[in-house]
Design a protein around this motif. Sequence first.
Motif, PDB file in Angstrom:
ATOM      1  N   LEU A 149      48.565  40.946  36.337  1.00 44.09           N
ATOM      2  CA  LEU A 149      47.316  40.208  36.217  1.00 44.09           C
ATOM      3  C   LEU A 149      47.581  39.080  35.234  1.00 44.09           C
ATOM      4  O   LEU A 149      48.035  39.327  34.112  1.00 44.09           O
ATOM      5  CB  LEU A 149      46.190  41.121  35.707  1.00 44.09           C
ATOM      6  CG  LEU A 149      44.835  40.479  35.464  1.00 44.09           C
ATOM      7  CD1 LEU A 149      44.289  39.862  36.747  1.00 44.09           C
ATOM      8  CD2 LEU A 149      43.857  41.500  34.904  1.00 44.09           C
ATOM      9  N   GLY A 150      47.355  37.857  35.650  1.00 43.86           N
ATOM     10  CA  GLY A 150      47.619  36.719  34.779  1.00 43.86           C
ATOM     11  C   GLY A 150      46.496  35.702  34.817  1.00 43.86           C
ATOM     12  O   GLY A 150      45.961  35.403  35.880  1.00 43.86           O
ATOM     13  N   LEU A 151      46.135  35.213  33.653  1.00 47.66           N
ATOM     14  CA  LEU A 151      45.117  34.163  33.532  1.00 47.66           C
ATOM     15  C   LEU A 151      45.620  33.123  32.549  1.00 47.66           C
ATOM     16  O   LEU A 151      46.381  33.442  31.626  1.00 47.66           O
ATOM     17  CB  LEU A 151      43.787  34.745  33.050  1.00 47.66           C
ATOM     18  CG  LEU A 151      43.062  35.625  34.062  1.00 47.66           C
ATOM     19  CD1 LEU A 151      43.370  37.066  33.828  1.00 47.66           C
ATOM     20  CD2 LEU A 151      41.572  35.396  33.981  1.00 47.66           C
ATOM     21  N   GLU A 152      45.184  31.896  32.737  1.00 41.90           N
ATOM     22  CA  GLU A 152      45.582  30.803  31.849  1.00 41.90           C
ATOM     23  C   GLU A 152      44.349  30.024  31.410  1.00 41.90           C
ATOM     24  O   GLU A 152      43.430  29.812  32.197  1.00 41.90           O
ATOM     25  CB  GLU A 152      46.554  29.855  32.566  1.00 41.90           C
ATOM     26  CG  GLU A 152      47.875  30.492  32.907  1.00 41.90           C
ATOM     27  CD  GLU A 152      48.823  29.556  33.649  1.00 41.90           C
ATOM     28  OE1 GLU A 152      48.368  28.483  34.142  1.00 41.90           O
ATOM     29  OE2 GLU A 152      50.013  29.890  33.734  1.00 41.90           O
ATOM     30  N   LEU A 153      44.362  29.591  30.166  1.00 37.13           N
ATOM     31  CA  LEU A 153      43.301  28.747  29.613  1.00 37.13           C
ATOM     32  C   LEU A 153      43.821  27.315  29.604  1.00 37.13           C
ATOM     33  O   LEU A 153      44.846  27.014  28.997  1.00 37.13           O
ATOM     34  CB  LEU A 153      42.942  29.194  28.189  1.00 37.13           C
ATOM     35  CG  LEU A 153      41.820  28.425  27.494  1.00 37.13           C
ATOM     36  CD1 LEU A 153      40.479  28.679  28.197  1.00 37.13           C
ATOM     37  CD2 LEU A 153      41.731  28.823  26.035  1.00 37.13           C
ATOM     38  N   ARG A 154      43.093  26.454  30.312  1.00 35.06           N
ATOM     39  CA  ARG A 154      43.516  25.047  30.435  1.00 35.06           C
ATOM     40  C   ARG A 154      42.370  24.123  30.041  1.00 35.06           C
ATOM     41  O   ARG A 154      41.213  24.424  30.244  1.00 35.06           O
ATOM     42  CB  ARG A 154      43.952  24.747  31.858  1.00 35.06           C
ATOM     43  CG  ARG A 154      45.204  25.516  32.266  1.00 35.06           C
ATOM     44  CD  ARG A 154      45.811  24.943  33.520  1.00 35.06           C
ATOM     45  NE  ARG A 154      47.075  25.565  33.803  1.00 35.06           N
ATOM     46  CZ  ARG A 154      48.248  25.094  33.375  1.00 35.06           C
ATOM     47  NH1 ARG A 154      48.302  24.002  32.650  1.00 35.06           N
ATOM     48  NH2 ARG A 154      49.358  25.711  33.682  1.00 35.06           N
ATOM     49  N   GLY A 155      42.754  22.980  29.513  1.00 38.91           N
ATOM     50  CA  GLY A 155      41.788  21.954  29.121  1.00 38.91           C
ATOM     51  C   GLY A 155      41.458  21.032  30.279  1.00 38.91           C
ATOM     52  O   GLY A 155      42.102  21.069  31.327  1.00 38.91           O
ATOM     53  N   PRO A 156      40.450  20.162  30.086  1.00 39.36           N
ATOM     54  CA  PRO A 156      39.997  19.302  31.177  1.00 39.36           C
ATOM     55  C   PRO A 156      41.035  18.297  31.658  1.00 39.36           C
ATOM     56  O   PRO A 156      41.079  17.950  32.830  1.00 39.36           O
ATOM     57  CB  PRO A 156      38.774  18.588  30.603  1.00 39.36           C
ATOM     58  CG  PRO A 156      38.886  18.710  29.130  1.00 39.36           C
ATOM     59  CD  PRO A 156      39.690  19.947  28.861  1.00 39.36           C
ATOM     60  N   GLY A 157      41.928  17.840  30.829  1.00 43.96           N
ATOM     61  CA  GLY A 157      42.900  16.838  31.246  1.00 43.96           C
ATOM     62  C   GLY A 157      44.269  17.424  31.561  1.00 43.96           C
ATOM     63  O   GLY A 157      45.205  16.689  31.852  1.00 43.96           O
ATOM     64  N   ASP A 158      44.420  18.741  31.501  1.00 45.95           N
ATOM     65  CA  ASP A 158      45.716  19.377  31.739  1.00 45.95           C
ATOM     66  C   ASP A 158      46.082  19.334  33.216  1.00 45.95           C
ATOM     67  O   ASP A 158      45.245  19.571  34.092  1.00 45.95           O
ATOM     68  CB  ASP A 158      45.712  20.839  31.277  1.00 45.95           C
ATOM     69  CG  ASP A 158      45.594  20.981  29.761  1.00 45.95           C
ATOM     70  OD1 ASP A 158      45.748  19.960  29.058  1.00 45.95           O
ATOM     71  OD2 ASP A 158      45.348  22.109  29.295  1.00 45.95           O
ATOM     72  N   ALA A 160      48.851  20.761  36.337  1.00 43.66           N
ATOM     73  CA  ALA A 160      49.479  22.034  36.686  1.00 43.66           C
ATOM     74  C   ALA A 160      50.841  22.186  36.025  1.00 43.66           C
ATOM     75  O   ALA A 160      51.316  23.305  35.820  1.00 43.66           O
ATOM     76  CB  ALA A 160      49.603  22.162  38.197  1.00 43.66           C
ATOM     77  N   THR A 161      51.468  21.082  35.674  1.00 43.82           N
ATOM     78  CA  THR A 161      52.790  21.147  35.048  1.00 43.82           C
ATOM     79  C   THR A 161      52.714  21.298  33.530  1.00 43.82           C
ATOM     80  O   THR A 161      53.704  21.656  32.898  1.00 43.82           O
ATOM     81  CB  THR A 161      53.602  19.879  35.387  1.00 43.82           C
ATOM     82  OG1 THR A 161      52.879  18.727  34.949  1.00 43.82           O
ATOM     83  CG2 THR A 161      53.889  19.797  36.879  1.00 43.82           C
ATOM     84  N   ASP A 162      51.558  21.030  32.942  1.00 51.79           N
ATOM     85  CA  ASP A 162      51.386  21.195  31.493  1.00 51.79           C
ATOM     86  C   ASP A 162      51.337  22.680  31.139  1.00 51.79           C
ATOM     87  O   ASP A 162      50.849  23.509  31.909  1.00 51.79           O
ATOM     88  CB  ASP A 162      50.095  20.530  31.014  1.00 51.79           C
ATOM     89  CG  ASP A 162      50.137  19.013  31.126  1.00 51.79           C
ATOM     90  OD1 ASP A 162      51.253  18.448  31.138  1.00 51.79           O
ATOM     91  OD2 ASP A 162      49.048  18.408  31.206  1.00 51.79           O
ATOM     92  N   ALA A 163      51.818  22.994  29.955  1.00 54.95           N
ATOM     93  CA  ALA A 163      51.745  24.381  29.479  1.00 54.95           C
ATOM     94  C   ALA A 163      50.287  24.728  29.174  1.00 54.95           C
ATOM     95  O   ALA A 163      49.548  23.904  28.628  1.00 54.95           O
ATOM     96  CB  ALA A 163      52.595  24.552  28.225  1.00 54.95           C
TER      97      ALA A 163
END
Length: 176
Positions: A149-158, A160-163
């Motif tokens: 099970l994996g989830l990621e927290l991303r910002g509005p300007g991130d 798919a290649t950004d960490a």
Amino acid sequence: MNQTFSRFAALSLVLLPIALIARAQDSTPTPTPKPTKAPKPTKTPKPTRTPKATATPAPTPFSTAVPVPVSATDVENGRTLFVSRGGLIELRLASNPSTGYSWAVVASKNLELEGEPKYEATATAPEVVGSGGFTVFRFVAKKVGTSDLGLELRGPGDSATDAPSKTFRAVVKVLK
């Protein structure tokens, strides 16, 4: 007077041994009663030792007739979760959508997301702009087996290649 004393002394010397003999006969020892047996003490059960707690307790898999919901938070990041087939995993991850950051599911083999994730504000400051809370995900365990099970927290300007800013990973073991 001297004669009276002499008679008294002589009489005392005769009567004293007689008195002592009579007293000795009156004081014959009485048999002492036999001691009664004390009741045997009942055996008290030995106290059981409680196991010492460990830093990371090993989860014990179990099976129930009705699947038991499993709750998980950021604390379970990197751990193994156990759930019965058909059971529910409710995952609560710290978030603050007012910043534009959001959680996205990136891996959930054998698990099905139930509905849309819901945001819950913290009880200390509900509905205050900028206050944090939790995003709640509900997954139903569909197939027996092991999955990630994996989830990621991303910002509005991130992109798919950004960490990602933050990640959540868990191994989920779905039991019969």
